[in-house]
Design a protein around this motif. Structure first.
Motif, PDB file in Angstrom:
ATOM      1  N   GLU A  55      72.087  72.042  39.882  1.00  0.00           N
ATOM      2  CA  GLU A  55      72.004  71.010  40.925  1.00  0.00           C
ATOM      3  C   GLU A  55      70.566  70.571  41.194  1.00  0.00           C
ATOM      4  OE1 GLU A  55      73.102  68.185  43.574  1.00  0.00           O
ATOM      5  OE2 GLU A  55      74.441  69.348  42.301  1.00  0.00           O
ATOM      6  N   TYR A  56      69.624  71.480  41.120  1.00  0.00           N
ATOM      7  CA  TYR A  56      68.235  71.175  41.476  1.00  0.00           C
ATOM      8  C   TYR A  56      67.355  70.942  40.255  1.00  0.00           C
ATOM      9  CZ  TYR A  56      70.299  72.995  45.689  1.00  0.00           C
ATOM     10  OH  TYR A  56      71.148  73.193  46.743  1.00  0.00           O
ATOM     11  N   ASP A  57      67.954  70.837  39.076  1.00  0.00           N
ATOM     12  CA  ASP A  57      67.179  70.606  37.860  1.00  0.00           C
ATOM     13  C   ASP A  57      66.386  69.303  37.908  1.00  0.00           C
ATOM     14  OD1 ASP A  57      68.085  73.003  36.885  1.00  0.00           O
ATOM     15  OD2 ASP A  57      69.049  72.162  35.103  1.00  0.00           O
ATOM     16  N   CYS A  58      66.804  68.364  38.726  1.00  0.00           N
ATOM     17  CA  CYS A  58      66.058  67.111  38.868  1.00  0.00           C
ATOM     18  C   CYS A  58      64.650  67.355  39.414  1.00  0.00           C
ATOM     19  CB  CYS A  58      66.813  66.134  39.774  1.00  0.00           C
ATOM     20  SG  CYS A  58      67.127  66.774  41.441  1.00  0.00           S
ATOM     21  N   MET A  59      64.421  68.527  40.001  1.00  0.00           N
ATOM     22  CA  MET A  59      63.101  68.850  40.551  1.00  0.00           C
ATOM     23  C   MET A  59      62.245  69.674  39.599  1.00  0.00           C
ATOM     24  SD  MET A  59      63.685  69.526  44.599  1.00  0.00           S
ATOM     25  CE  MET A  59      65.183  70.517  44.595  1.00  0.00           C
ATOM     26  N   LEU A  60      62.834  70.201  38.529  1.00  0.00           N
ATOM     27  CA  LEU A  60      62.087  71.091  37.635  1.00  0.00           C
ATOM     28  C   LEU A  60      60.861  70.422  37.019  1.00  0.00           C
ATOM     29  CD1 LEU A  60      64.901  72.984  35.681  1.00  0.00           C
ATOM     30  CD2 LEU A  60      63.487  73.846  37.562  1.00  0.00           C
ATOM     31  N   VAL A  61      61.063  69.338  36.301  1.00  0.00           N
ATOM     32  CA  VAL A  61      59.943  68.686  35.604  1.00  0.00           C
ATOM     33  C   VAL A  61      58.892  68.188  36.588  1.00  0.00           C
ATOM     34  CG1 VAL A  61      59.292  66.739  34.136  1.00  0.00           C
ATOM     35  CG2 VAL A  61      61.241  68.166  33.508  1.00  0.00           C
ATOM     36  N   PRO A  62      59.270  67.470  37.661  1.00  0.00           N
ATOM     37  CA  PRO A  62      58.232  67.014  38.592  1.00  0.00           C
ATOM     38  C   PRO A  62      57.454  68.167  39.227  1.00  0.00           C
ATOM     39  CG  PRO A  62      60.272  65.818  38.994  1.00  0.00           C
ATOM     40  CD  PRO A  62      60.587  66.915  38.011  1.00  0.00           C
ATOM     41  N   LEU A  63      58.137  69.257  39.560  1.00  0.00           N
ATOM     42  CA  LEU A  63      57.424  70.399  40.137  1.00  0.00           C
ATOM     43  C   LEU A  63      56.498  71.048  39.121  1.00  0.00           C
ATOM     44  CD1 LEU A  63      60.136  72.160  42.322  1.00  0.00           C
ATOM     45  CD2 LEU A  63      57.914  71.303  43.102  1.00  0.00           C
ATOM     46  N   LEU A  64      56.995  71.273  37.909  1.00  0.00           N
ATOM     47  CA  LEU A  64      56.152  71.892  36.884  1.00  0.00           C
ATOM     48  C   LEU A  64      54.946  71.015  36.544  1.00  0.00           C
ATOM     49  CD1 LEU A  64      58.870  73.478  34.604  1.00  0.00           C
ATOM     50  CD2 LEU A  64      57.192  74.688  36.027  1.00  0.00           C
ATOM     51  N   GLN A  65      55.130  69.713  36.507  1.00  0.00           N
ATOM     52  CA  GLN A  65      53.994  68.820  36.252  1.00  0.00           C
ATOM     53  C   GLN A  65      52.951  68.969  37.351  1.00  0.00           C
ATOM     54  OE1 GLN A  65      56.051  65.049  35.978  1.00  0.00           O
ATOM     55  NE2 GLN A  65      56.085  65.136  33.742  1.00  0.00           N
ATOM     56  N   ARG A  66      53.384  68.999  38.578  1.00  0.00           N
ATOM     57  CA  ARG A  66      52.455  69.159  39.701  1.00  0.00           C
ATOM     58  C   ARG A  66      51.738  70.508  39.630  1.00  0.00           C
ATOM     59  NH1 ARG A  66      56.114  65.569  41.242  1.00  0.00           N
ATOM     60  NH2 ARG A  66      55.559  63.979  42.801  1.00  0.00           N
ATOM     61  N   LEU A  67      52.492  71.568  39.389  1.00  0.00           N
ATOM     62  CA  LEU A  67      51.899  72.901  39.313  1.00  0.00           C
ATOM     63  C   LEU A  67      50.897  72.995  38.172  1.00  0.00           C
ATOM     64  CD1 LEU A  67      55.158  74.898  39.983  1.00  0.00           C
ATOM     65  CD2 LEU A  67      53.157  74.818  41.495  1.00  0.00           C
ATOM     66  N   ARG A  68      51.228  72.449  37.034  1.00  0.00           N
ATOM     67  CA  ARG A  68      50.329  72.513  35.871  1.00  0.00           C
ATOM     68  C   ARG A  68      49.029  71.763  36.101  1.00  0.00           C
ATOM     69  NH1 ARG A  68      55.461  72.215  32.138  1.00  0.00           N
ATOM     70  NH2 ARG A  68      55.591  74.412  31.579  1.00  0.00           N
ATOM     71  N   ARG A  69      49.060  70.742  36.927  1.00  0.00           N
ATOM     72  CA  ARG A  69      47.813  70.018  37.202  1.00  0.00           C
ATOM     73  C   ARG A  69      47.097  70.532  38.459  1.00  0.00           C
ATOM     74  NH1 ARG A  69      48.942  66.467  41.128  1.00  0.00           N
ATOM     75  NH2 ARG A  69      50.831  65.233  41.085  1.00  0.00           N
ATOM     76  N   GLY A  70      47.599  71.632  39.011  1.00  0.00           N
ATOM     77  CA  GLY A  70      46.882  72.303  40.090  1.00  0.00           C
ATOM     78  C   GLY A  70      47.260  71.885  41.494  1.00  0.00           C
ATOM     79  N   ALA A  71      48.449  71.355  41.695  1.00  0.00           N
ATOM     80  CA  ALA A  71      48.880  70.956  43.033  1.00  0.00           C
ATOM     81  C   ALA A  71      48.844  72.147  43.979  1.00  0.00           C
ATOM     82  CB  ALA A  71      50.282  70.370  42.985  1.00  0.00           C
ATOM     83  N   ASP A  72      48.467  71.886  45.218  1.00  0.00           N
ATOM     84  CA  ASP A  72      48.426  72.954  46.214  1.00  0.00           C
ATOM     85  C   ASP A  72      49.742  73.007  46.993  1.00  0.00           C
ATOM     86  OD1 ASP A  72      48.308  70.765  47.928  1.00  0.00           O
ATOM     87  OD2 ASP A  72      46.267  71.158  48.593  1.00  0.00           O
ATOM     88  N   GLN A  73      49.839  73.939  47.927  1.00  0.00           N
ATOM     89  CA  GLN A  73      51.058  74.115  48.702  1.00  0.00           C
ATOM     90  C   GLN A  73      51.429  72.862  49.485  1.00  0.00           C
ATOM     91  OE1 GLN A  73      50.659  77.605  51.131  1.00  0.00           O
ATOM     92  NE2 GLN A  73      50.646  78.971  49.370  1.00  0.00           N
ATOM     93  N   ALA A  74      50.426  72.179  50.015  1.00  0.00           N
ATOM     94  CA  ALA A  74      50.705  70.968  50.793  1.00  0.00           C
ATOM     95  C   ALA A  74      51.375  69.901  49.930  1.00  0.00           C
ATOM     96  CB  ALA A  74      49.420  70.429  51.421  1.00  0.00           C
ATOM     97  N   GLU A  75      50.872  69.703  48.716  1.00  0.00           N
ATOM     98  CA  GLU A  75      51.455  68.699  47.828  1.00  0.00           C
ATOM     99  C   GLU A  75      52.869  69.092  47.396  1.00  0.00           C
ATOM    100  OE1 GLU A  75      50.782  66.509  43.521  1.00  0.00           O
ATOM    101  OE2 GLU A  75      49.072  67.547  44.423  1.00  0.00           O
ATOM    102  N   ILE A  76      53.065  70.370  47.103  1.00  0.00           N
ATOM    103  CA  ILE A  76      54.395  70.833  46.719  1.00  0.00           C
ATOM    104  C   ILE A  76      55.351  70.677  47.902  1.00  0.00           C
ATOM    105  CG2 ILE A  76      55.765  72.823  45.965  1.00  0.00           C
ATOM    106  CD1 ILE A  76      53.929  71.613  43.775  1.00  0.00           C
ATOM    107  N   GLY A  77      54.908  71.035  49.082  1.00  0.00           N
ATOM    108  CA  GLY A  77      55.736  70.883  50.277  1.00  0.00           C
ATOM    109  C   GLY A  77      56.104  69.435  50.543  1.00  0.00           C
ATOM    110  N   GLU A  78      55.152  68.536  50.349  1.00  0.00           N
ATOM    111  CA  GLU A  78      55.417  67.106  50.531  1.00  0.00           C
ATOM    112  C   GLU A  78      56.452  66.605  49.520  1.00  0.00           C
ATOM    113  OE1 GLU A  78      52.843  63.145  49.691  1.00  0.00           O
ATOM    114  OE2 GLU A  78      51.911  64.605  51.037  1.00  0.00           O
ATOM    115  N   PHE A  79      56.319  67.041  48.270  1.00  0.00           N
ATOM    116  CA  PHE A  79      57.301  66.667  47.252  1.00  0.00           C
ATOM    117  C   PHE A  79      58.693  67.178  47.623  1.00  0.00           C
ATOM    118  CE2 PHE A  79      59.806  68.030  43.581  1.00  0.00           C
ATOM    119  CZ  PHE A  79      60.052  66.793  42.995  1.00  0.00           C
ATOM    120  N   LEU A  80      58.782  68.442  48.023  1.00  0.00           N
ATOM    121  CA  LEU A  80      60.083  69.015  48.377  1.00  0.00           C
ATOM    122  C   LEU A  80      60.701  68.293  49.575  1.00  0.00           C
ATOM    123  CD1 LEU A  80      59.271  72.798  47.892  1.00  0.00           C
ATOM    124  CD2 LEU A  80      60.677  71.355  46.400  1.00  0.00           C
TER     125      LEU A  80
END
Length: 96
Positions: free
Chosen positions: A31-56
């Motif tokens: 169900e949540y696979d739609c978030m996998l690639v966007p989250l991994l892309q953000r994490l790989r480029r060094g996104a912080d907790q605030a950016e991840i929280g905003e995306f979620l």
């Protein structure tokens, strides 16, 4: 490797299914696979907790149509970034 078979994808999928903001992970494992690639892309480029929280938060509101509690996406962002730190260190390259 096919999408969804990678250890990193599976680890993040597991976290998202544990979080399970719409309560369907027991029946629908992807169900949540739609978030996998966007989250991994953000994490790989060094996104912080605030950016991840905003995306979620954006995903919960705009994609799933939910009104999350104020701390819900931020708490999950802490889990995701902590998981990523361990995953990246375990990989040995600093990047998964």
């Amino acid at each position: 490797m096919r999408p969804g078979t990678d250890v990193t994808d599976n680890g993040l999928r597991h976290l998202l299914n544990e979080w399970d903001p719409i309560g369907v992970a027991d029946e629908v494992q992807d169900e949540y696979d739609c978030m996998l690639v966007p989250l991994l892309q953000r994490l790989r480029r060094g996104a912080d907790q605030a950016e991840i929280g905003e995306f979620l938060r954006h995903e919960l509101e705009d994609h799933f149509g939910l009104t999350p509690l104020p701390s819900e996406p931020e708490a999950m962002a802490v889990r995701v970034t902590s998981w990523w730190t361990v995953t990246a260190q375990t990989d040995g390259t600093g990047c998964v």
